[in-house]
Design a protein around this motif. Structure first.
Motif, PDB file in Angstrom:
ATOM      1  N   GLU A  41       0.830  -1.206   0.000  1.00 52.23           N
ATOM      2  CA  GLU A  41       0.000   0.000   0.000  1.00 52.23           C
ATOM      3  C   GLU A  41       0.863   1.254   0.000  1.00 52.23           C
ATOM      4  OE1 GLU A  41      -3.418   2.209   2.744  1.00 52.23           O
ATOM      5  OE2 GLU A  41      -2.982   0.085   3.015  1.00 52.23           O
ATOM      6  N   GLY A  42       1.894   1.265   0.802  1.00 54.80           N
ATOM      7  CA  GLY A  42       2.777   2.421   0.847  1.00 54.80           C
ATOM      8  C   GLY A  42       3.451   2.671  -0.495  1.00 54.80           C
ATOM      9  N   LEU A  48       1.441   6.826  -6.999  1.00 54.99           N
ATOM     10  CA  LEU A  48       0.323   7.413  -7.733  1.00 54.99           C
ATOM     11  C   LEU A  48       0.235   8.926  -7.490  1.00 54.99           C
ATOM     12  CD1 LEU A  48      -2.524   4.799  -7.100  1.00 54.99           C
ATOM     13  CD2 LEU A  48      -1.154   5.079  -9.170  1.00 54.99           C
ATOM     14  N   PRO A  49      -0.209   9.683  -8.501  1.00 58.23           N
ATOM     15  CA  PRO A  49      -0.465  11.108  -8.273  1.00 58.23           C
ATOM     16  C   PRO A  49      -1.687  11.283  -7.378  1.00 58.23           C
ATOM     17  CG  PRO A  49      -1.247  10.461 -10.451  1.00 58.23           C
ATOM     18  CD  PRO A  49      -0.520   9.267  -9.881  1.00 58.23           C
ATOM     19  N   PRO A  50      -1.865  12.461  -6.770  1.00 60.02           N
ATOM     20  CA  PRO A  50      -3.032  12.659  -5.893  1.00 60.02           C
ATOM     21  C   PRO A  50      -4.363  12.408  -6.595  1.00 60.02           C
ATOM     22  CG  PRO A  50      -1.440  14.414  -5.577  1.00 60.02           C
ATOM     23  CD  PRO A  50      -0.960  13.621  -6.755  1.00 60.02           C
ATOM     24  N   LYS A  51      -4.462  12.807  -7.877  1.00 59.77           N
ATOM     25  CA  LYS A  51      -5.656  12.555  -8.675  1.00 59.77           C
ATOM     26  C   LYS A  51      -5.250  11.727  -9.891  1.00 59.77           C
ATOM     27  CE  LYS A  51      -6.846  16.743  -9.591  1.00 59.77           C
ATOM     28  NZ  LYS A  51      -7.629  17.918 -10.074  1.00 59.77           N
ATOM     29  N   VAL A  52      -5.985  10.649 -10.145  1.00 58.58           N
ATOM     30  CA  VAL A  52      -5.688   9.763 -11.271  1.00 58.58           C
ATOM     31  C   VAL A  52      -6.788   9.932 -12.303  1.00 58.58           C
ATOM     32  CG1 VAL A  52      -5.149   7.409 -11.972  1.00 58.58           C
ATOM     33  CG2 VAL A  52      -4.629   8.161  -9.636  1.00 58.58           C
ATOM     34  N   ALA A  53      -6.394  10.176 -13.568  1.00 51.56           N
ATOM     35  CA  ALA A  53      -7.343  10.476 -14.634  1.00 51.56           C
ATOM     36  C   ALA A  53      -7.635   9.238 -15.472  1.00 51.56           C
ATOM     37  CB  ALA A  53      -6.793  11.586 -15.525  1.00 51.56           C
ATOM     38  N   ARG A  68     -10.262  10.439 -10.035  1.00 50.09           N
ATOM     39  CA  ARG A  68     -10.549   9.904  -8.700  1.00 50.09           C
ATOM     40  C   ARG A  68      -9.272  10.018  -7.867  1.00 50.09           C
ATOM     41  NH1 ARG A  68     -13.600   6.453 -11.423  1.00 50.09           N
ATOM     42  NH2 ARG A  68     -14.864   5.861  -9.646  1.00 50.09           N
ATOM     43  N   SER A  69      -9.452  10.265  -6.601  1.00 52.50           N
ATOM     44  CA  SER A  69      -8.277  10.367  -5.738  1.00 52.50           C
ATOM     45  C   SER A  69      -7.597   9.010  -5.671  1.00 52.50           C
ATOM     46  CB  SER A  69      -8.677  10.819  -4.336  1.00 52.50           C
ATOM     47  OG  SER A  69      -9.378   9.779  -3.667  1.00 52.50           O
ATOM     48  N   LYS A  70      -6.304   9.022  -5.414  1.00 53.01           N
ATOM     49  CA  LYS A  70      -5.579   7.758  -5.347  1.00 53.01           C
ATOM     50  C   LYS A  70      -6.080   6.896  -4.195  1.00 53.01           C
ATOM     51  CE  LYS A  70      -1.621   9.755  -2.797  1.00 53.01           C
ATOM     52  NZ  LYS A  70      -0.139   9.956  -2.852  1.00 53.01           N
ATOM     53  N   GLU A  71      -6.558   7.541  -3.122  1.00 51.12           N
ATOM     54  CA  GLU A  71      -7.076   6.771  -1.996  1.00 51.12           C
ATOM     55  C   GLU A  71      -8.358   6.032  -2.378  1.00 51.12           C
ATOM     56  OE1 GLU A  71      -4.410   9.892  -0.513  1.00 51.12           O
ATOM     57  OE2 GLU A  71      -6.181   9.970  -1.795  1.00 51.12           O
ATOM     58  N   PHE A  72      -9.255   6.707  -3.129  1.00 53.35           N
ATOM     59  CA  PHE A  72     -10.484   6.047  -3.563  1.00 53.35           C
ATOM     60  C   PHE A  72     -10.193   4.973  -4.602  1.00 53.35           C
ATOM     61  CE2 PHE A  72     -13.799   9.500  -2.337  1.00 53.35           C
ATOM     62  CZ  PHE A  72     -13.815   8.986  -1.041  1.00 53.35           C
ATOM     63  N   LEU A  73      -9.183   5.201  -5.441  1.00 52.79           N
ATOM     64  CA  LEU A  73      -8.792   4.172  -6.414  1.00 52.79           C
ATOM     65  C   LEU A  73      -8.287   2.925  -5.693  1.00 52.79           C
ATOM     66  CD1 LEU A  73      -8.531   3.748  -9.501  1.00 52.79           C
ATOM     67  CD2 LEU A  73      -6.162   4.513  -9.289  1.00 52.79           C
ATOM     68  N   TRP A  74      -7.493   3.116  -4.677  1.00 55.63           N
ATOM     69  CA  TRP A  74      -6.989   1.995  -3.883  1.00 55.63           C
ATOM     70  C   TRP A  74      -8.139   1.306  -3.142  1.00 55.63           C
ATOM     71  CZ3 TRP A  74      -3.171  -1.114  -4.065  1.00 55.63           C
ATOM     72  CH2 TRP A  74      -2.725  -1.837  -2.959  1.00 55.63           C
ATOM     73  N   SER A  75      -9.097   2.098  -2.676  1.00 59.09           N
ATOM     74  CA  SER A  75     -10.278   1.527  -2.021  1.00 59.09           C
ATOM     75  C   SER A  75     -11.095   0.683  -3.002  1.00 59.09           C
ATOM     76  CB  SER A  75     -11.142   2.652  -1.442  1.00 59.09           C
ATOM     77  OG  SER A  75     -12.361   2.148  -0.933  1.00 59.09           O
ATOM     78  N   PRO A 111      -4.265  -7.252  -8.178  1.00 61.06           N
ATOM     79  CA  PRO A 111      -3.198  -8.197  -7.821  1.00 61.06           C
ATOM     80  C   PRO A 111      -2.305  -7.673  -6.698  1.00 61.06           C
ATOM     81  CG  PRO A 111      -3.430  -8.074 -10.200  1.00 61.06           C
ATOM     82  CD  PRO A 111      -4.282  -6.978  -9.627  1.00 61.06           C
ATOM     83  N   ALA A 112      -2.056  -6.350  -6.702  1.00 61.17           N
ATOM     84  CA  ALA A 112      -1.259  -5.780  -5.608  1.00 61.17           C
ATOM     85  C   ALA A 112      -1.984  -5.951  -4.283  1.00 61.17           C
ATOM     86  CB  ALA A 112      -0.987  -4.300  -5.890  1.00 61.17           C
ATOM     87  N   ARG A 113      -3.267  -5.679  -4.264  1.00 61.05           N
ATOM     88  CA  ARG A 113      -4.081  -5.842  -3.047  1.00 61.05           C
ATOM     89  C   ARG A 113      -4.057  -7.280  -2.541  1.00 61.05           C
ATOM     90  NH1 ARG A 113      -6.906  -2.647   0.748  1.00 61.05           N
ATOM     91  NH2 ARG A 113      -7.643  -0.742  -0.213  1.00 61.05           N
ATOM     92  N   LEU A 114      -4.071  -8.222  -3.484  1.00 68.00           N
ATOM     93  CA  LEU A 114      -4.065  -9.638  -3.104  1.00 68.00           C
ATOM     94  C   LEU A 114      -2.661 -10.162  -2.833  1.00 68.00           C
ATOM     95  CD1 LEU A 114      -6.669 -10.911  -5.724  1.00 68.00           C
ATOM     96  CD2 LEU A 114      -7.017 -10.753  -3.247  1.00 68.00           C
ATOM     97  N   GLY A 115      -1.638  -9.411  -3.223  1.00 67.00           N
ATOM     98  CA  GLY A 115      -0.259  -9.845  -3.017  1.00 67.00           C
ATOM     99  C   GLY A 115       0.119 -11.051  -3.843  1.00 67.00           C
ATOM    100  N   ILE A 116      -0.386 -11.123  -5.093  1.00 68.29           N
ATOM    101  CA  ILE A 116      -0.142 -12.288  -5.945  1.00 68.29           C
ATOM    102  C   ILE A 116       0.517 -11.851  -7.250  1.00 68.29           C
ATOM    103  CG2 ILE A 116      -2.055 -13.586  -4.959  1.00 68.29           C
ATOM    104  CD1 ILE A 116      -3.731 -12.867  -7.406  1.00 68.29           C
TER     105      ILE A 116
END
Length: 377
Positions: A41-42, A48-53, A68-75, A111-116
């Motif tokens: 996550e870090g 990622l930039p603060p806003k992703v287009a 969308r904000s990078k935090e919402f994209l990660w969510s 895949p990053a979220r799942l660590g695979i």
């Protein structure tokens, strides 16, 4: 087909729109973090930039850029990962261009979220990654992937579990054939309904039989109260993951270009995209559905059905066909095609190419069209 390995850092540094990431195969091993999801996550949020287009596909009008904000994209990636997690995938294979929201999520962030580890393949042709090293696969799909998997059923049968994540328009009939051939114990389809501007809205999953109705994702709600006997309505929702236009705040609600029948609670039945629904002589037609039913009987490179105006009845359809080299329109079994459609198109046209988005949606016709008057109704 070789899959050159990229490190997670190289993948994120290139970005979602780099030709190296969108047009060439690669493999990225998120499993090298050994389950340290905080470190993943870090790394992702720092890169990622603060806003992703992301741009809309342009299939329903002029393309727009949504942020969308990078935090919402990660969510959002976390939401999709949770849908897959019960099947415990230990590897992913993706066919979805990362420059689109769905591709950025499924090819990179889920895949990053799942660590695979994830293998990315941008073309229909080529070899699949070795199945033996991993036994529980998540396949990130667009519609034509079900036909590809059926061609590689030995690869499918070498897995213990295969979960196909689909979120790109109407799912084709070939998906049911895939489930039958793969076996209900092994295969499952997890489908997500959404759009660039809304993110994921609803989901459904099944291993056999017909697809079930849709249910809103936990953090999504209908924007309007259900009315008794309201029939078909535009899908309007509220969600904390809505995208926003540049310089604006995220909206409170979003109305999608989709029509649904609300079934009570959080369930609905999809009836079609607004721009892909026509009424011919009182008969309601879903053009995406018509294209799918033609696929088994039209031996051609590509085909599409598009709406046209008719001076007598107002609305009608045309069938567009890209022929195989050395063939003519008369070589196609058009009578079988018309029987499957249940009507005769106003015209059949041969075209050089049909412009589609990277995820397979019909956008427009390219170059000169040749009218075959003999097919006119």
């Amino acid at each position: 087909m070789a899959y050159p390995e990229l490190t997670p850092q190289e993948l994120l540094r290139e970005g979602f729109t780099s030709p190296r990431i969108t047009e060439e195969p690669w493999v990225v091993r998120w499993d090298t973090f050994r389950g340290d999801l905080a470190a993943i996550e870090g790394l992702v949020l720092d890169a990622l930039p603060p806003k992703v287009a992301f741009q809309t596909s342009g299939t329903t009008g002029a393309s727009q850029t949504w942020y969308r904000s990078k935090e919402f994209l990660w969510s959002e990636a976390g939401m999709l990962a949770r849908l897959l997690a019960p099947r415990r995938p230990d590897a992913a294979l993706s066919f979805v261009h990362p420059k689109h929201l769905y591709g950025a999520l499924t090819s990179v962030l889920v895949p990053a979220r799942l660590g695979i580890p994830v293998w990315y393949r941008p073309q229909f042709a080529g070899q699949l990654p070795p199945a033996g090293e991993h036994q529980r696969w998540a396949v990130m799909a667009i519609p034509w992937i079900f036909s590809l998997l059926r061609r590689h059923m030995s690869w499918v049968h070498a897995t213990d579990r295969i979960t196909v994540l689909h979120a790109s328009g109407m799912i084709p009939d070939a998906s049911a054939d895939f489930l039958t051939e793969a076996g209900a114990e092994r295969a499952r389809i997890v489908e997500v309904f959404g759009a660039t501007e809304s993110g994921g809205v609803a989901t459904r999953q099944w291993s056999e039989g017909a697809p079930p109705d849709w249910n809103l994702i936990d953090d999504v709600s209908f924007a309007d109260p259900v009315e008794p006997d309201e029939g078909e309505v535009a899908l309007k929702i509220r969600s904390p993951r809505l995208a926003f236009l540049n310089g604006e705040d995220a909206p409170d609600s979003c109305e999608l270009d989709d029509h649904v029948e609300r079934l009570g609670g959080h369930a609905f039945r999809f009836t079609g995209r607004r721009t892909r629904l026509v009424n011919v002589n009182g008969r309601r037609l879903n053009l995406d559905r018509l294209e799918d039913v033609l696929r088994p009987v039209l031996d051609c490179v590509d085909h599409a059905v598009r709406p046209v105006t008719d001076p007598m009845i107002g609305e009608h359809i045309e069938l567009l066909v890209v022929l195989k080299p050395g063939t003519e329109l008369g070589d196609l079994d058009l009578n079988a095609a018309f029987t499957r459609m249940g009507l005769r198109p106003r015209e059949v046209r041969t075209v050089d190419r049909i412009d589609r988005t990277e995820i397979g949606k019909f956008r427009r016709v390219q170059t000169i069209e040749t009218i075959d008057a003999g097919a006119t109704s």
